[in-house]
Design an enzyme around this catalytic site. Structure first.
Site, PDB file in Angstrom:
ATOM      1  N   SER A  68       0.855  -1.016   0.003  1.00  0.00           N
ATOM      2  CA  SER A  68      -0.120   0.045  -0.013  1.00  0.00           C
ATOM      3  C   SER A  68       0.775   1.226  -0.021  1.00  0.00           C
ATOM      4  CB  SER A  68      -0.977  -0.078   1.092  1.00  0.00           C
ATOM      5  OG  SER A  68      -1.932   1.066   1.078  1.00  0.00           O
ATOM      6  N   ASP A  82      -8.640  -5.055  -6.239  1.00  0.00           N
ATOM      7  CA  ASP A  82      -8.037  -3.868  -5.616  1.00  0.00           C
ATOM      8  C   ASP A  82      -8.283  -2.420  -5.983  1.00  0.00           C
ATOM      9  OD1 ASP A  82      -6.801  -2.557  -3.399  1.00  0.00           O
ATOM     10  OD2 ASP A  82      -5.071  -3.523  -3.669  1.00  0.00           O
ATOM     11  N   HIS A 115      -7.747  -5.648  -0.512  1.00  0.00           N
ATOM     12  CA  HIS A 115      -6.324  -4.843  -0.103  1.00  0.00           C
ATOM     13  C   HIS A 115      -5.521  -5.581   0.954  1.00  0.00           C
ATOM     14  CE1 HIS A 115      -3.704  -1.374  -0.646  1.00  0.00           C
ATOM     15  NE2 HIS A 115      -4.053  -1.269   0.664  1.00  0.00           N
TER      16      HIS A 115
END
Length: 529
Positions: free
Chosen positions: A336, A393, A458
């Site tokens: 991320s 995602d 995610h």
């Protein structure tokens, strides 16, 4: 589930009578078969008890570490079609698809229940660490992982999961002590590394250039670490085990970075305008620009800590000098926000010295970071980037205009390159991904719901679960995946199919206890085979 080991007498006599009346009249497929033969009414209550007792023990026994499931051995039949070794004449048919009852029976069979119990247990099943030797640069991206991704090479799969577990260690270390103070900087932070052959040599901190107004602290004083400007975000580690160095073919330096956690980090993520990278004006490859918020977290100094950029460069310089003359590699990995910062780290390290070891980035669920000029700069500096992307995602599709890289490629091939280059250099949201992509899909997992929510798609553990099961883009989830499902069930229980959560309850597994054990041990999760 207790299974009775006795058979009622009346049923036993009935069974004997039926066996006594049974006759074999021969098979029309085999005329040479004896036309008629008597079958003796033999029934052994003792033998039946033994079989039922064994089945009862199989369903009730404690989980034992099982050897890795062997891959099906393929051979060529006389007709030239591949078949599994030792198969019967009807095993090649998809009978479960024809008769759903057979599929249900197979899913609830003792063998499958025992396998699921093993996957839901904490019994480690470490895969053998194959010697990478002279091929280490190939696995480190020298050829952009050509021929290793589809189908996924088993050695590369293991390396990807291993680097993903380095990121999990960063998450765990931060959340175990998220508060930031001047005194903390003076002492090394404990990080439970998943691989004991590595040692942490440097703690890394990221600082936001913006702060919340003072009235926020007055209104909500309990926010605490969520509003701090500087936070621990990762670490630098180096391999010190000689046997592991020999196996990998080099001494590896790992930089692991966690994802977004604090309010100010989220605020920086929202500052999505492209800004020029300071000190970089490379017109040959296009003007390199990156997202404002990411650059802020990377370059800003804190009150008591240096910037992330300063810390990384200083430590890598020190390690390069310490191990001068050895074969080194630099691996930057993140999830991320950490995946975005990993690209900025790799970009700076690639030019921090006249001779720099090979730099590779393994990113999980990373957003777009910069424009095409930034991507061209990384390619020119020989930075190898492998992006692991989940098709479901949404984070991997932002920031910037919602134009896929595939469409951009088609437009450039159609002759619109000059127009697109003008847009890349002038539009504030002309983002572009960089590197090679390994695409996985939540819908391919037999355990996760096809409509899993955004958080699950995610989630880092979900990513590692999907990588562990990935064979190829046109193949189903691999049947011999070994990764434990404990963390996935605890973190994403609502996104796991009810069939498996109900089985977990039926197997009487204490998932909460296993989850506590998971967070207390230093080796986070077993690697796949």
């Amino acid at each position: 589930m207790q299974i009775g080991s006795t058979i009622p007498a009346n049923n036993s006599s009935l069974l004997q009578a039926r066996h006594a009346n049974f006759k074999c009249n021969g098979s029309p497929l085999k005329p040479s078969t004896i036309a008629c033969m008597n079958v003796k009414p033999v029934i052994s209550t003792k033998l039946t008890r033994k079989h039922l007792s064994n089945l009862d023990k199989l369903l009730q026994k404690q989980t034992q570490p099982n050897p890795p499931d062997p891959e099906p051995v393929q051979k060529e039949s006389n007709t030239g079609s591949p078949e599994n070794k030792g198969k019967g004449p009807f095993e090649g048919l998809n009978l479960a698809g024809i008769w759903p009852e057979m599929k249900a029976a197979e899913e609830m069979s003792p063998r499958n229940l025992n396998r699921l119990k093993r996957l839901l247990s904490m019994s480690p099943e470490h895969s053998p660490r194959n010697i990478l030797g002279s091929r280490w640069q190939e696995y480190h991206g020298r050829n952009d992982w050509s021929g290793l991704l589809d189908p996924l090479d088993e050695n590369l799969r293991r390396e990807l999961v291993r680097y993903g577990e380095f990121i999990q260690a960063a998450y765990h270390s931060f959340h175990s002590n998220p508060a930031m103070s001047a005194e903390e900087v003076l002492f090394p932070r404990h990080v439970a590394l998943p691989d004991r052959s590595y040692r942490v040599t440097k703690n890394l901190y990221a600082t936001s250039s913006i702060g919340l107004p003072k009235w926020v602290d007055d209104v909500a004083p309990d926010l605490g670490w969520m509003t701090q400007r500087s936070s621990w975000i990762g670490y630098v580690a180096v391999c010190e085990n000689e046997r592991e160095i020999q196996r990998m073919g080099r001494r590896d330096i790992v930089i692991a970075l966690r994802g977004t956690a604090t309010c100010l980090e989220w605020a920086e993520n929202m500052r999505d305008l492209l800004v020029q990278v300071p000190g970089q004006n490379d017109q040959a490859h296009g003007q390199p620009k990156v997202e404002c918020g990411f650059l802020s977290l990377y370059k800003t100094r804190g009150d008591h800590v240096p910037s992330l950029a300063e810390s990384v460069v200083e430590e890598v310089h020190r390690l390069m000098e310490l191990y001068k003359g050895e074969t080194l590699s630099i691996t930057v990995t993140g999830h991320s926000l950490g995946a975005a910062l990993a690209l900025l780290v790799a970009d700076e390290l690639s030019t921090c010295a006249p001779t720099v070891p090979p730099v590779a980035v393994f990113s999980f669920g990373g957003p777009r970071v910069g424009n095409r000029g930034f991507a061209n700069r990384l390619n020119a500096n020989n930075v190898k980037v492998l992006r692991i992307v989940n098709s479901q995602d949404v984070i991997t599709k932002v920031p910037g205009m919602f134009v896929s890289e595939g469409l951009d490629k088609k437009l450039r091939e159609s002759g619109a390159t000059d127009v697109l280059n003008v847009l890349d250099n002038n539009m504030p949201w002309a983002y572009s991904h960089v590197g090679t992509e390994l695409r996985v899909d939540t819908k391919m997992s037999p355990y996760l719901k096809p409509n899993a929510d955004v958080a699950c798609c995610h989630d880092l553990e979900a990513y590692l679960h999907l990588v562990d099961g990935f064979l190829a883009s046109n193949c189903p989830f691999r049947a011999n995946a070994k990764r434990s499902l404990v963390r996935l069930l605890n973190e994403q229980k609502s996104n796991v199919k009810k069939l498996y959560t109900s089985k977990a309850k039926g197997l009487s597994l204490n998932l909460e206890r296993d989850s506590d054990l998971l967070t207390s041990i230093s080796t986070c999760l077993p690697s796949p085979s």
